[in-house]
Design a protein around this motif. Structure first.
Motif, PDB file in Angstrom:
ATOM      1  N   MET A 131       0.929  -1.198   0.311  1.00 26.85           N
ATOM      2  CA  MET A 131      -0.186   0.044   0.322  1.00 26.85           C
ATOM      3  C   MET A 131       0.703   1.693  -0.041  1.00 26.85           C
ATOM      4  N   PRO A 132       2.016   1.578   1.484  1.00 20.50           N
ATOM      5  CA  PRO A 132       2.491   2.804   0.954  1.00 20.50           C
ATOM      6  C   PRO A 132       3.442   3.023  -0.117  1.00 20.50           C
ATOM      7  N   VAL A 133       3.885   1.824  -0.795  1.00 26.48           N
ATOM      8  CA  VAL A 133       4.945   1.786  -2.184  1.00 26.48           C
ATOM      9  C   VAL A 133       3.962   1.890  -3.491  1.00 26.48           C
ATOM     10  N   LEU A 134       2.504   1.680  -3.292  1.00 27.21           N
ATOM     11  CA  LEU A 134       1.199   1.874  -4.734  1.00 27.21           C
ATOM     12  C   LEU A 134       0.934   3.387  -4.577  1.00 27.21           C
ATOM     13  N   ILE A 135       0.436   3.816  -3.215  1.00 22.77           N
ATOM     14  CA  ILE A 135       0.956   5.533  -3.342  1.00 22.77           C
ATOM     15  C   ILE A 135       2.002   6.454  -3.118  1.00 22.77           C
ATOM     16  N   ALA A 136       2.631   5.627  -3.340  1.00 25.49           N
ATOM     17  CA  ALA A 136       4.462   6.594  -4.000  1.00 25.49           C
ATOM     18  C   ALA A 136       4.670   6.599  -4.862  1.00 25.49           C
ATOM     19  N   GLU A 137       4.332   5.773  -5.380  1.00 28.30           N
ATOM     20  CA  GLU A 137       4.551   5.692  -7.103  1.00 28.30           C
ATOM     21  C   GLU A 137       3.862   6.604  -7.872  1.00 28.30           C
ATOM     22  N   ILE A 138       1.760   6.415  -7.785  1.00 23.67           N
ATOM     23  CA  ILE A 138       1.381   6.547  -8.279  1.00 23.67           C
ATOM     24  C   ILE A 138       1.681   8.849  -8.122  1.00 23.67           C
ATOM     25  N   ALA A 153      -7.501   7.239  -1.207  1.00 26.47           N
ATOM     26  CA  ALA A 153      -8.213   6.562  -1.702  1.00 26.47           C
ATOM     27  C   ALA A 153      -8.548   5.511  -2.972  1.00 26.47           C
ATOM     28  N   GLY A 154      -7.914   5.832  -4.084  1.00 30.32           N
ATOM     29  CA  GLY A 154      -7.352   5.494  -4.616  1.00 30.32           C
ATOM     30  C   GLY A 154      -6.641   4.017  -4.623  1.00 30.32           C
ATOM     31  N   ALA A 155      -5.863   4.417  -4.684  1.00 32.07           N
ATOM     32  CA  ALA A 155      -4.684   3.261  -3.827  1.00 32.07           C
ATOM     33  C   ALA A 155      -5.259   1.875  -3.126  1.00 32.07           C
ATOM     34  N   ALA A 156      -5.814   2.259  -1.767  1.00 35.39           N
ATOM     35  CA  ALA A 156      -7.241   1.417  -1.311  1.00 35.39           C
ATOM     36  C   ALA A 156      -8.113   0.525  -2.137  1.00 35.39           C
ATOM     37  N   TRP A 157      -8.985   1.440  -2.706  1.00 39.90           N
ATOM     38  CA  TRP A 157      -9.749   0.559  -3.771  1.00 39.90           C
ATOM     39  C   TRP A 157      -8.958  -0.294  -4.220  1.00 39.90           C
ATOM     40  N   VAL A 158      -7.403   0.083  -4.648  1.00 43.11           N
ATOM     41  CA  VAL A 158      -6.828  -1.095  -6.335  1.00 43.11           C
ATOM     42  C   VAL A 158      -6.541  -2.184  -5.180  1.00 43.11           C
ATOM     43  N   SER A 215       6.556   4.159   6.890  1.00 42.91           N
ATOM     44  CA  SER A 215       7.245   2.635   5.857  1.00 42.91           C
ATOM     45  C   SER A 215       7.683   3.074   5.334  1.00 42.91           C
ATOM     46  N   VAL A 216       7.278   4.403   3.880  1.00 43.81           N
ATOM     47  CA  VAL A 216       8.282   4.568   3.242  1.00 43.81           C
ATOM     48  C   VAL A 216       9.315   4.769   4.239  1.00 43.81           C
ATOM     49  N   LYS A 217       9.612   5.510   4.329  1.00 41.18           N
ATOM     50  CA  LYS A 217      11.253   5.859   5.728  1.00 41.18           C
ATOM     51  C   LYS A 217      11.995   4.692   6.063  1.00 41.18           C
ATOM     52  N   TYR A 218      11.220   4.024   7.215  1.00 43.83           N
ATOM     53  CA  TYR A 218      11.538   2.932   7.477  1.00 43.83           C
ATOM     54  C   TYR A 218      11.594   1.590   6.866  1.00 43.83           C
ATOM     55  N   LEU A 219       9.729   0.579   7.182  1.00 46.94           N
ATOM     56  CA  LEU A 219       9.231   0.289   7.144  1.00 46.94           C
ATOM     57  C   LEU A 219       9.997  -0.798   6.171  1.00 46.94           C
ATOM     58  N   CYS A 220      10.054  -0.186   5.007  1.00 40.84           N
ATOM     59  CA  CYS A 220       9.497  -0.774   3.493  1.00 40.84           C
ATOM     60  C   CYS A 220      11.115  -0.913   3.049  1.00 40.84           C
ATOM     61  N   PRO A 221      12.097   0.379   3.542  1.00 40.16           N
ATOM     62  CA  PRO A 221      13.839   0.213   3.034  1.00 40.16           C
ATOM     63  C   PRO A 221      14.165  -1.304   4.239  1.00 40.16           C
TER      64      PRO A 221
END
Ligand code: TRP
Length: 448
Positions: free
Chosen positions: A55-62, A248-253, A429-435
């Protein structure tokens, strides 16, 4: 469309992005991986990865796509014209062509199975014969080459016509129908005698099954299923209007995509148990079991045909998004015409797809190489479908978190989403969890 179009509405974006996300990744790849990696344990790691990382990466990409209005290479260049960051964009374009090569091949199988159902070749086919039918099908080189070419051709035709027209309309109409058919299949599967054992396999975790390889494939599957890690969502985000809500778009997808995969599991595993088939059948798994389920239903032939046809459409919305990345790059950065871009990228995918076809036949040169031991096709799916996407997602998270900076990204996200309540969770998440989580998994895979 030579100029860059825009999605005509937020529902258009959601359906097209969900169309990209939902595909054979949900209905073919997810069940075979879950089966191969011990069931529930894999399911839970995958679900955790979707929520915590996907979810976080999805939001980041969009957000990256909408902020720049560019393809992945152009988006990285826009923020950092010099230096190595644009390589992440190039890796994405390359991953798109690579994944397209074997993804289109599997997508072609849906067409093949549509015609097999239509012709009655799968009628009364029990578990004893479906594997043989599949093997003969996969080993038929010319048929496979034809199906691959046909699927790439249809994909290319749609992408050549431009963004808003083809994809949006097809998704709007057909995805809900696929969903309804899956619901019917689910009821059939769950009511088969002996289905309970399959449910147990799917839902009762045995975490001793988890190895670094299983975890990286679960992360990879989360990214693969959400079309992340290679810039497809950057590209789709670039066609999104400023007033639409990205969270909202990312959550739906993510919701629609994940529920489809989970449903596929509820169809496949109870049926496998009921018919006494092993869940560890590998990548042909769903093509072994689905015909048997259809055979046990009233109007099975009709349902079977509809299912394979709509699965083909779902796959098409996904291949379109894969090809769109390479096309958008060639058009924007190389100033090629849309037609030439589409022809080149899909032609390349066809050529790279040929060794994958051969790996189902008797000439799997690749498996015989020292140190390899897996087929060319399996290598492609692991290297590009799991590894490259995880590496891509890792770098996208680091880039958005530290180079573009999560605070600047949040400014972009807040246009169209004034009250983004989970902003701090997203930044964390983008700064700590994902990496940390992705890097740790990759590290253990290679070193451990
Ligand atoms: N997400 C699609 C599926 O699950 C496949 C797909 C489409 C994809 N575009 C992608 C995977 C981009 C990775 C990257 O079927």
């Amino acid at each position: 469309m030579a100029s860059r179009g825009k999605w005509s509405s937020s529902i258009g974006f959601i359906l097209a992005a969900a169309g990209s996300a939902i595909g054979i990744g949900n209905i073919w790849r997810f069940p075979y991986m879950t089966g191969k990696y011990g069931g529930a344990a894999f399911l839970f790691v995958y679900l955790a990865a979707v929520v915590l990382l996907g979810m976080p990466v999805l939001i980041a990409e969009i957000a990256m796509g909408r902020a720049t209005g560019k393809n992945p290479v152009g988006a990285f260049k826009e923020f950092r014209p010099r230096g190595p960051w644009k390589l992440v964009g190039y890796l994405g374009v390359l991953a798109g062509v690579m994944i397209l090569s074997y993804y289109s091949l599997i997508s072609g199988w849906t067409l093949g199975y549509f015609f097999k159902t239509l012709s009655g070749a799968l009628k009364n086919a029990g578990t004893a014969v479906t594997p043989g039918i599949f093997t003969a099908f996969a080993q038929n080189f010319w048929l496979q080459a034809f199906l691959l070419a046909a699927f790439l051709f249809i994909t290319g035709y749609i992408v050549a016509r431009g963004i808003a027209n083809g994809i949006e309309k097809a998704c709007k109409l057909l995805m809900p129908v696929l969903f309804v058919i899956m619901l019917i299949l689910l009821v059939r599967s769950l009511t088969l005698p002996g289905a309970g054992k399959g449910l147990e396999f799917y839902l009762k975790p045995d975490f001793s099954q988890l190895t670094p390889r299983v975890i990286i494939d679960a992360l990879g599957q989360a990214f693969f299923s959400l079309s992340l890690g290679m810039g497809a969502m950057i590209t789709y985000g670039s066609y999104l209007k400023k007033e639409e809500s990205i969270p909202a778009g990312a959550a739906w997808v993510a919701f629609l995509d994940t529920i489809t995969a989970v449903m596929a599991g509820f169809i496949i595993f109870p049926a496998l148990a009921a018919f006494g088939m092993s869940p560890e059948g590998g990548h042909p798994l769903v093509f072994h079991i689905l015909p048997v389920i259809f055979d046990q239903m009233p109007f099975g032939t009709l349902f079977g045909m509809l299912f394979f046809l709509l699965l083909g459409v779902a796959a098409l919305a996904s291949t379109v998004s894969l090809l769109e990345v390479a096309a958008a790059y060639l058009i924007d950065e190389r100033k090629w015409s849309r037609k030439k871009s589409v022809l080149t990228a899909s032609g390349l995918s066809f050529l790279i797809g040929v060794p994958s076809i051969l790996s189902f036949g008797n000439v799997d040169f690749f498996r015989r190489l020292p140190l390899v031991h897996i087929s060319f096709f399996e290598m492609m799916d692991f290297v590009w479908g799991s590894l490259a996407l995880s590496v891509g997602a890792l770098f996208i998270a680091i880039f958005v978190g530290y180079v573009w900076k999560s605070s600047s990204a949040l400014k972009e996200i807040r246009q169209g989403a004034k009250r983004f309540r989970y902003a701090w969770i997203w930044s964390f998440s983008v700064k700590y969890l994902c990496p940390l989580l992705i890097a740790a998994t990759l590290f253990i895979l290679f070193i451990g």
